[in-house]
Design an enzyme around this catalytic site. Structure first.
Site, PDB file in Angstrom:
ATOM      1  N   CYS A   1      74.379  35.954  76.125  1.00  0.00           N
ATOM      2  CA  CYS A   1      75.392  36.851  76.702  1.00  0.00           C
ATOM      3  C   CYS A   1      76.233  36.160  77.772  1.00  0.00           C
ATOM      4  O   CYS A   1      77.338  36.590  78.069  1.00  0.00           O
ATOM      5  CB  CYS A   1      74.728  38.080  77.297  1.00  0.00           C
ATOM      6  SG  CYS A   1      73.800  38.997  76.068  1.00  0.00           S
TER       7      CYS A   1
ATOM      8  N   HIS B   1      80.457  41.483  81.067  1.00  0.00           N
ATOM      9  CA  HIS B   1      79.850  41.334  79.740  1.00  0.00           C
ATOM     10  C   HIS B   1      79.390  42.725  79.309  1.00  0.00           C
ATOM     11  O   HIS B   1      78.799  43.467  80.099  1.00  0.00           O
ATOM     12  CB  HIS B   1      78.664  40.368  79.790  1.00  0.00           C
ATOM     13  CG  HIS B   1      77.726  40.561  78.653  1.00  0.00           C
ATOM     14  ND1 HIS B   1      78.140  40.465  77.339  1.00  0.00           N
ATOM     15  CD2 HIS B   1      76.407  40.901  78.612  1.00  0.00           C
ATOM     16  CE1 HIS B   1      77.108  40.726  76.558  1.00  0.00           C
ATOM     17  NE2 HIS B   1      76.043  40.995  77.300  1.00  0.00           N
TER      18      HIS B   1
ATOM     19  N   ASN C   1      77.252  45.511  71.875  1.00  0.00           N
ATOM     20  CA  ASN C   1      77.080  44.257  72.600  1.00  0.00           C
ATOM     21  C   ASN C   1      77.281  43.099  71.624  1.00  0.00           C
ATOM     22  O   ASN C   1      76.493  42.918  70.699  1.00  0.00           O
ATOM     23  CB  ASN C   1      75.671  44.220  73.211  1.00  0.00           C
ATOM     24  CG  ASN C   1      75.391  42.948  73.990  1.00  0.00           C
ATOM     25  OD1 ASN C   1      76.159  41.987  73.942  1.00  0.00           O
ATOM     26  ND2 ASN C   1      74.287  42.934  74.715  1.00  0.00           N
TER      27      ASN C   1
HETATM   28  O1  UT7 Z   1      73.222  41.725  76.839  1.00  0.00           O
HETATM   29  C1  UT7 Z   1      71.951  41.243  77.146  1.00  0.00           C
HETATM   30  C2  UT7 Z   1      71.326  42.035  78.159  1.00  0.00           C
HETATM   31  N1  UT7 Z   1      70.811  43.278  77.607  1.00  0.00           N
HETATM   32  C3  UT7 Z   1      70.768  44.326  78.398  1.00  0.00           C
HETATM   33  O2  UT7 Z   1      71.238  44.269  79.492  1.00  0.00           O
HETATM   34  C4  UT7 Z   1      70.052  45.547  77.897  1.00  0.00           C
HETATM   35  C5  UT7 Z   1      69.254  46.150  79.020  1.00  0.00           C
HETATM   36  N2  UT7 Z   1      68.423  47.279  78.630  1.00  0.00           N
HETATM   37  C6  UT7 Z   1      68.955  48.450  78.208  1.00  0.00           C
HETATM   38  O3  UT7 Z   1      70.158  48.577  78.080  1.00  0.00           O
HETATM   39  C7  UT7 Z   1      68.008  49.600  77.943  1.00  0.00           C
HETATM   40  O4  UT7 Z   1      66.705  49.236  78.336  1.00  0.00           O
HETATM   41  C8  UT7 Z   1      68.001  50.068  76.476  1.00  0.00           C
HETATM   42  C9  UT7 Z   1      69.300  50.760  76.145  1.00  0.00           C
HETATM   43  C10 UT7 Z   1      67.783  48.922  75.539  1.00  0.00           C
HETATM   44  C11 UT7 Z   1      66.873  51.076  76.243  1.00  0.00           C
HETATM   45  O5  UT7 Z   1      67.028  52.189  77.109  1.00  0.00           O
HETATM   46  P1  UT7 Z   1      65.809  52.731  77.971  1.00  0.00           P
HETATM   47  O6  UT7 Z   1      66.309  53.858  78.731  1.00  0.00           O
HETATM   48  O7  UT7 Z   1      65.235  51.553  78.716  1.00  0.00           O
HETATM   49  O8  UT7 Z   1      64.826  53.261  76.847  1.00  0.00           O
HETATM   50  P2  UT7 Z   1      63.321  52.837  76.535  1.00  0.00           P
HETATM   51  O9  UT7 Z   1      63.279  51.539  75.817  1.00  0.00           O
HETATM   52  O10 UT7 Z   1      62.480  52.975  77.759  1.00  0.00           O
HETATM   53  O11 UT7 Z   1      62.900  53.961  75.529  1.00  0.00           O
HETATM   54  C12 UT7 Z   1      62.869  55.356  75.928  1.00  0.00           C
HETATM   55  C13 UT7 Z   1      62.478  56.198  74.736  1.00  0.00           C
HETATM   56  C14 UT7 Z   1      61.228  55.693  74.026  1.00  0.00           C
HETATM   57  O12 UT7 Z   1      60.536  56.824  73.555  1.00  0.00           O
HETATM   58  P3  UT7 Z   1      59.291  57.443  74.340  1.00  0.00           P
HETATM   59  O13 UT7 Z   1      58.298  56.318  74.467  1.00  0.00           O
HETATM   60  O14 UT7 Z   1      59.853  57.867  75.670  1.00  0.00           O
HETATM   61  O15 UT7 Z   1      58.855  58.558  73.461  1.00  0.00           O
HETATM   62  C15 UT7 Z   1      61.751  54.905  72.871  1.00  0.00           C
HETATM   63  O16 UT7 Z   1      60.849  54.850  71.795  1.00  0.00           O
HETATM   64  O17 UT7 Z   1      63.519  56.153  73.741  1.00  0.00           O
HETATM   65  C16 UT7 Z   1      62.965  55.697  72.503  1.00  0.00           C
HETATM   66  N3  UT7 Z   1      63.981  54.902  71.833  1.00  0.00           N
HETATM   67  C17 UT7 Z   1      64.898  55.446  71.018  1.00  0.00           C
HETATM   68  N4  UT7 Z   1      65.125  56.697  70.600  1.00  0.00           N
HETATM   69  C18 UT7 Z   1      66.152  56.909  69.759  1.00  0.00           C
HETATM   70  C19 UT7 Z   1      64.205  53.569  71.925  1.00  0.00           C
HETATM   71  N5  UT7 Z   1      65.253  53.235  71.186  1.00  0.00           N
HETATM   72  C20 UT7 Z   1      65.711  54.370  70.601  1.00  0.00           C
HETATM   73  C21 UT7 Z   1      66.765  54.653  69.720  1.00  0.00           C
HETATM   74  N6  UT7 Z   1      66.953  55.929  69.342  1.00  0.00           N
HETATM   75  N7  UT7 Z   1      67.608  53.702  69.267  1.00  0.00           N
END
Ligand code: UT7
Length: 333
Positions: free
Chosen positions: A115, A260, A290
């Site tokens: 990135c 980014h 992204n």
């Molecule tokens: O460019 C490189 C750098 N990358 C970044 O900067 C990305 C940084 N991270 C993020 O943007 C976020 O962490 C994400 C968008 C990737 C994820 O968001 P989050 O709020 O951290 O969600 P999470 O991974 O903690 O997941 C929360 C819940 C989980 O369910 P439970 O365990 O609470 O029941 C996941 O299983 O959301 C669930 N989940 C989804 N649900 C529907 C994870 N992905 C999805 C999805 N659709 N695509």
């Protein structure tokens, strides 16, 4: 020392639009979840039979950037190509861009900073131009994510984020002392290399071993999303501050911030922290997801085309990503 500036910009994205609704037919996800957590509405994924690759999309963006710079291809002295999704394990994609553009045997340098790849590329180009070594350096970011994602519910956290596309800039020697690239700053922290990674196949585990252990999924991107998010908001802010301080500027001097495009929530956090209005930041992750090394030129080109960046504006670029790597570029447009 000479002055360097971005003299031309160009982008290429595949026609194929993939909406959040489309993804919800492939995996257990929803438009609501994706928009709420990331801001993304749709992304471009190549049609599998299109033949597009990171380098071919990069070359298409580069053609436009060279035309936009008003120079001839033969005026390019060096190619810098950033990608995390290369056509080959080796050689790097820079030589493929050189071939596709039909350039003379100029140098082709590959950047593996994900990135932050475009920021690293601009920084290298800036040094070559400022020292007088080269007059025109082509910096390209191209990504083909869609073929390497786990498009099942198992991979949904990562798969919904990434899009395909390319962007390019020509960095040229300039006579105008008052405008151009003012500073670049680069950083890395390898202790977090495994927090956002595709581990294999690699020389630690080559194809036969990966195939024998397919359940381990190390050939798909892994991301510790929350850890990455926490570091991103800190490092984005540090990178901007460092760039401003190096030029004796403050946040009030920023006319346009191009982050980014990792997550709209990250961009909005940084926007708020620096007290920037909607007119002082440009995001287009909503349309493209992204696109890692391509995301900054995609956003910068769009902001310029929309007239949001004018001659003399102070433009700040910052990126953070896998590595971890991060950095900034401060420019007087
Ligand atoms: O460019 C490189 C750098 N990358 C970044 O900067 C990305 C940084 N991270 C993020 O943007 C976020 O962490 C994400 C968008 C990737 C994820 O968001 P989050 O709020 O951290 O969600 P999470 O991974 O903690 O997941 C929360 C819940 C989980 O369910 P439970 O365990 O609470 O029941 C996941 O299983 O959301 C669930 N989940 C989804 N649900 C529907 C994870 N992905 C999805 C999805 N659709 N695509």
């Amino acid at each position: 020392m000479y002055t360097s500036k971005i003299s031309g910009l160009g982008v290429y994205v595949p026609d194929n639009v993939v909406t959040n609704e489309d993804l919800s037919k492939m995996m257990d996800t929803s438009d609501e979840w994706i928009q709420e957590r990331t801001g993304i509405k749709e992304r471009r994924w190549i049609k599998p039979d299109s033949g597009d690759t990171a380098s071919s999309m990069g070359a298409k963006a580069a053609e436009k950037a060279i035309a936009n710079a008003g120079i001839d291809k033969k005026d390019i002295d060096l190619i810098i190509f950033a990608t995390l999704s290369p056509d080959y394990y080796f050689p790097g994609g820079g030589v493929l861009v050189q071939k596709l553009l039909g350039l003379d045997t100029v140098g082709a340098l590959d950047i593996r900073n994900q990135c932050t790849g475009f920021v690293y590329g601009l920084s290298v180009a800036d040094q070559f131009v400022k020292t007088g070594m080269y007059k025109n350096v082509l910096v390209v970011g191209g990504e083909l994510h869609s073929k390497g994602l786990d498009k099942t519910t198992r991979g949904r956290t990562v798969a919904v984020l990434f899009g395909d596309g390319a962007g390019a800039a020509v960095v040229s020697r300039s006579d105008d002392q008052n405008r151009g690239i003012l500073s670049t700053h680069l950083h890395s922290q390898g202790e977090y290399a495994e927090a956002l990674t595709v581990k294999h196949p690699s020389m630690t585990k080559w194809v036969p071993e990966v195939v024998a252990d397919l359940d381990n999924l190390t050939y798909y991107p892994f991301m510790d999303g929350q850890l990455v998010f926490k570091h991103a908001i800190v490092r984005f802010s540090e990178a901007i501050q460092e760039g401003l301080q190096a030029n004796n500027l403050t946040r009030e001097d920023i006319d346009m911030f191009i982050p980014h495009q990792a997550n709209l929530r990250i961009s909005q956090y940084v926007q708020k922290k620096f007290g920037l209005s909607e007119n002082q930041i440009h995001n287009n992750i909503q349309k493209y997801g992204n696109t890692t090394a391509a995301s900054i030129p995609l956003a910068l080109t769009e902001a310029v085309e929309l007239g949001k960046i004018k001659k003399g504006d102070l433009v700040v670029i910052a990126a953070f990503g896998s590595g971890f790597t991060w950095g900034s570029v401060v420019m007087r447009w």
